[in-house]
Scaffold this motif. Structure first.
Motif, short mmCIF file in Angstrom:
data_model
loop_
_atom_site.label_atom_id
_atom_site.label_comp_id
_atom_site.label_asym_id
_atom_site.label_seq_id
_atom_site.Cartn_x
_atom_site.Cartn_y
_atom_site.Cartn_z
N LEU A 42 0.83 -1.21 0.00
CA LEU A 42 0.00 0.00 0.00
C LEU A 42 0.86 1.26 0.00
N GLY A 43 0.38 2.26 -0.68
CA GLY A 43 0.97 3.59 -0.59
C GLY A 43 2.19 3.79 -1.47
N PRO A 44 2.72 5.02 -1.44
CA PRO A 44 3.85 5.37 -2.31
C PRO A 44 5.17 4.86 -1.76
N MET A 45 6.16 4.80 -2.64
CA MET A 45 7.55 4.66 -2.23
C MET A 45 8.16 6.06 -2.33
N VAL A 46 8.87 6.45 -1.29
CA VAL A 46 9.43 7.80 -1.26
C VAL A 46 10.95 7.73 -1.25
N TYR A 47 11.57 8.39 -2.22
CA TYR A 47 13.02 8.53 -2.22
C TYR A 47 13.37 9.92 -1.72
N ILE A 102 4.08 2.78 -9.81
CA ILE A 102 4.84 1.56 -9.56
C ILE A 102 4.20 0.38 -10.29
N SER A 103 2.88 0.25 -10.17
CA SER A 103 2.18 -0.86 -10.83
C SER A 103 2.29 -0.76 -12.34
N VAL A 112 9.41 -2.66 -16.26
CA VAL A 112 10.39 -1.81 -15.58
C VAL A 112 10.42 -2.26 -14.13
N SER A 113 11.52 -2.84 -13.69
CA SER A 113 11.60 -3.42 -12.36
C SER A 113 11.60 -2.35 -11.28
N LEU A 114 11.30 -2.75 -10.05
CA LEU A 114 11.32 -1.82 -8.93
C LEU A 114 12.73 -1.29 -8.69
N PHE A 235 -1.05 -2.90 -7.46
CA PHE A 235 -1.65 -4.06 -8.11
C PHE A 235 -0.62 -5.15 -8.42
N SER A 236 0.61 -4.73 -8.66
CA SER A 236 1.64 -5.65 -9.15
C SER A 236 2.24 -6.51 -8.04
#
Length: 305
Positions: A42-47, A102-103, A112-114, A235-236
């Motif tokens: 769930l939610g965003p990934m933050v850099y 991301i999905s 496109v991989s994570l 989703f992914s």
């Protein structure tokens, strides 16, 4: 930390930046890179990046920065306030990567991989700091994938900067610890302020990690049989995919073989062959190629009877 731009359009990525200290434009700086939210469904990934003059790196350490995973939420918030108050020599920048993005990346063809998403985000943040006038001299990065390969990749892109990529860099270098805290605080705030464009009213989805029972319960109860999950869900992730396979209406996508055959490049021999009705060569009629929007999604023409 103003996240209003992301909160109102949380299906899109967003950048959030601090003011650039004048000192960082005059003196050589260290810059740390780290992320928060890589694993959750769930939610965003933050850099995030955190930077300061090399001469002030020890002062940053004295502010109490540490690996964000070893701190409580209250501790992270307090340290972030210290970072924010010391804006005369500390700066930071964030790249908030939405779960929708991301999905979409992981379902692209080619995928496109994570890891690639992570690398691209880190690179863009370093470039963003340089473009803003920060005199970046040293970069420290918490690795994604093999550190040697990642370091070589970054060194090729930034040949004049000293690059160090290491495992557990957030526990080794104060600037990376600062980046870790900025990223984690931003992700926590983004989730707390999450607004569902789908009109769902749920305020408890657990930690967001796949193994959390509350998170699993949220996934089970928020899914639509046709449209799937709300935009907060990646989703992914296999956890989400399994639930979608069980609860959603199944759909099959057949390859359009006729269209594929039409799009194949004709043989060279066709251009030298004579028509049976005469000796004059006529080129075959041009084939209009389908727009990539349809081919990328395996969509084919249908006819109602």
């Amino acid at each position: 930390m103003d996240l209003s731009a992301y909160d109102s359009h949380n299906w899109e990525n967003a950048n959030v930046d601090s003011e650039i200290p004048d000192l960082c434009k005059k003196e050589p700086c260290v810059l740390g890179v780290d992320e928060a939210g890589r694993g959750p469904v769930l939610g965003p990934m933050v850099y995030g990046i955190c930077f300061c003059p090399v001469s002030k790196h020890d002062d940053l350490k004295a502010s109490g920065v540490a690996d964000s995973k070893t701190l409580t939420e209250d501790q992270r918030e307090k340290i972030f306030e210290i970072i924010h108050k010391n804006s005369d020599y500390i700066g930071w920048s964030l790249d908030i990567i939405s779960p929708v993005y991301i999905s979409n990346c992981m379902y692209k063809r080619p995928k496109v991989s994570l890891n690639e998403v992570s690398h691209n985000s880190a690179i863009s943040l370093i470039k963003r700091a340089i473009a803003a006038g920060v005199k970046v001299a040293e970069v420290y990065v918490d690795t994604v994938g093999p550190p040697e390969k990642y370091q070589a990749k970054l060194q090729d892109i930034f040949p004049t900067i000293k690059i160090t990529v290491a495992k557990k860099a957030d526990a080794l270098f104060p600037c990376v610890s600062g980046a870790s805290i900025c990223a984690k605080v931003a992700r926590d705030r983004a989730l707390k302020g999450w607004k569902f464009p789908e009109g769902i009213e749920i305020d408890n989805w657990g930690s967001g990690y796949p193994g959390d029972a509350v998170t699993k319960n949220f996934l089970m109860n928020s899914i639509d049989r046709v449209f799937g999950f709300p935009g907060i869900v990646r989703f992914s992730w296999s956890t989400a995919e399994k639930i979608a396979d069980e609860k959603c209406i199944s759909a099959s996508w057949n390859e359009d073989e006729d269209e594929e055959k039409k799009e194949k490049t004709p043989s060279v021999l066709q251009f030298f062959a004579r028509k049976q009705s005469g000796d004059v060569y006529e080129a075959p009629p041009p084939v209009k190629k389908r727009h990539h929007f349809f081919t990328d999604r395996c969509l084919s023409s249908v006819q109602n009877f």
